[in-house]
Design a protein around this motif. Sequence first.
Motif, PDB file in Angstrom:
ATOM      1  N   GLN A 121      34.309  35.372  52.954  1.00  0.00           N
ATOM      2  CA  GLN A 121      34.858  36.680  52.612  1.00  0.00           C
ATOM      3  C   GLN A 121      34.624  37.044  51.151  1.00  0.00           C
ATOM      4  O   GLN A 121      34.401  38.212  50.827  1.00  0.00           O
ATOM      5  CB  GLN A 121      36.345  36.740  52.964  1.00  0.00           C
ATOM      6  N   SER A 122      34.660  36.070  50.252  1.00  0.00           N
ATOM      7  CA  SER A 122      34.449  36.390  48.834  1.00  0.00           C
ATOM      8  C   SER A 122      33.021  36.856  48.582  1.00  0.00           C
ATOM      9  O   SER A 122      32.794  37.805  47.833  1.00  0.00           O
ATOM     10  CB  SER A 122      34.800  35.186  47.941  1.00  0.00           C
ATOM     11  N   VAL A 123      32.049  36.219  49.238  1.00  0.00           N
ATOM     12  CA  VAL A 123      30.649  36.621  49.099  1.00  0.00           C
ATOM     13  C   VAL A 123      30.441  38.001  49.715  1.00  0.00           C
ATOM     14  O   VAL A 123      29.846  38.885  49.095  1.00  0.00           O
ATOM     15  CB  VAL A 123      29.709  35.585  49.756  1.00  0.00           C
ATOM     16  N   LEU A 124      30.960  38.187  50.921  1.00  0.00           N
ATOM     17  CA  LEU A 124      30.777  39.473  51.601  1.00  0.00           C
ATOM     18  C   LEU A 124      31.429  40.618  50.842  1.00  0.00           C
ATOM     19  O   LEU A 124      30.881  41.717  50.763  1.00  0.00           O
ATOM     20  CB  LEU A 124      31.328  39.397  53.027  1.00  0.00           C
ATOM     21  N   ALA A 125      32.593  40.372  50.248  1.00  0.00           N
ATOM     22  CA  ALA A 125      33.282  41.427  49.503  1.00  0.00           C
ATOM     23  C   ALA A 125      32.442  41.902  48.320  1.00  0.00           C
ATOM     24  O   ALA A 125      32.308  43.108  48.082  1.00  0.00           O
ATOM     25  CB  ALA A 125      34.645  40.931  49.020  1.00  0.00           C
ATOM     26  N   LYS A 126      31.843  40.979  47.582  1.00  0.00           N
ATOM     27  CA  LYS A 126      31.017  41.359  46.436  1.00  0.00           C
ATOM     28  C   LYS A 126      29.702  41.989  46.888  1.00  0.00           C
ATOM     29  O   LYS A 126      29.240  42.980  46.320  1.00  0.00           O
ATOM     30  CB  LYS A 126      30.738  40.146  45.534  1.00  0.00           C
ATOM     31  N   LEU A 127      29.101  41.427  47.915  1.00  0.00           N
ATOM     32  CA  LEU A 127      27.842  41.952  48.441  1.00  0.00           C
ATOM     33  C   LEU A 127      28.026  43.397  48.908  1.00  0.00           C
ATOM     34  O   LEU A 127      27.192  44.262  48.630  1.00  0.00           O
ATOM     35  CB  LEU A 127      27.343  41.073  49.569  1.00  0.00           C
ATOM     36  N   LYS A 128      29.112  43.661  49.587  1.00  0.00           N
ATOM     37  CA  LYS A 128      29.342  45.001  50.126  1.00  0.00           C
ATOM     38  C   LYS A 128      29.566  46.038  49.016  1.00  0.00           C
ATOM     39  O   LYS A 128      29.279  47.220  49.207  1.00  0.00           O
ATOM     40  CB  LYS A 128      30.515  44.983  51.093  1.00  0.00           C
ATOM     41  N   LEU A 129      30.040  45.620  47.857  1.00  0.00           N
ATOM     42  CA  LEU A 129      30.177  46.542  46.741  1.00  0.00           C
ATOM     43  C   LEU A 129      28.833  47.117  46.305  1.00  0.00           C
ATOM     44  O   LEU A 129      28.745  48.229  45.797  1.00  0.00           O
ATOM     45  CB  LEU A 129      30.809  45.837  45.528  1.00  0.00           C
ATOM     46  N   VAL A 130      27.801  46.332  46.519  1.00  0.00           N
ATOM     47  CA  VAL A 130      26.480  46.689  46.012  1.00  0.00           C
ATOM     48  C   VAL A 130      25.551  47.205  47.107  1.00  0.00           C
ATOM     49  O   VAL A 130      24.753  48.111  46.868  1.00  0.00           O
ATOM     50  CB  VAL A 130      25.836  45.446  45.341  1.00  0.00           C
ATOM     51  N   ALA A 131      25.642  46.647  48.296  1.00  0.00           N
ATOM     52  CA  ALA A 131      24.568  46.813  49.280  1.00  0.00           C
ATOM     53  C   ALA A 131      24.911  47.679  50.489  1.00  0.00           C
ATOM     54  O   ALA A 131      24.095  47.782  51.396  1.00  0.00           O
ATOM     55  CB  ALA A 131      24.116  45.434  49.760  1.00  0.00           C
ATOM     56  N   LEU A 132      26.077  48.290  50.511  1.00  0.00           N
ATOM     57  CA  LEU A 132      26.402  49.182  51.615  1.00  0.00           C
ATOM     58  C   LEU A 132      26.311  50.627  51.183  1.00  0.00           C
ATOM     59  O   LEU A 132      26.634  50.945  50.030  1.00  0.00           O
ATOM     60  CB  LEU A 132      27.805  48.895  52.149  1.00  0.00           C
ATOM     61  N   PRO A 133      25.885  51.511  52.075  1.00  0.00           N
ATOM     62  CA  PRO A 133      25.818  52.929  51.710  1.00  0.00           C
ATOM     63  C   PRO A 133      27.179  53.431  51.239  1.00  0.00           C
ATOM     64  O   PRO A 133      28.208  53.045  51.777  1.00  0.00           O
ATOM     65  CB  PRO A 133      25.425  53.627  53.030  1.00  0.00           C
TER      66      PRO A 133
END
Length: 134
Positions: free
Chosen positions: A120-132
């Motif tokens: 969840q920590s990785v996905l939370a940061k990734l989603k800040l950058v890589a989701l529309p």
Amino acid sequence: HPKFIARLQNSDRLALTDPPQTQKKRRLEDYIQNAYSTGDITESVSLSAQSIFQRLCEIPDLSFPDASYAGGFLLFFWDNGTHHFEIEIEPDQTVYYFYENRTTGEIWSKEDKGEVSFDQSVLAKLKLVALPGA
């Protein structure tokens, strides 16, 4: 210096009628294969990168990263305004995650050894950058 070929290299497998995301996916797949074929990354880095990339492709609406390699490692990265996120795959099978908010100065990192876990920590940061709309 890292080789930023993934942004520029055309692939023989690309068709002008392919959607841009499909073209970028194929360029990244070819980029990883080319880095291995030329000896710039090891087979283990190539296999890890392919596995990680496949897992990234399973995340709905996630934008594809840019990529580079140097010194035997392969780097996936995203830039979105003030947000920056990296996944670095090392020859010893260590995977580093790095996030930076360029406005607030927030820095976050995590390390995986062996099996990669998009917790969840990785996905939370990734989603800040890589989701529309991020």
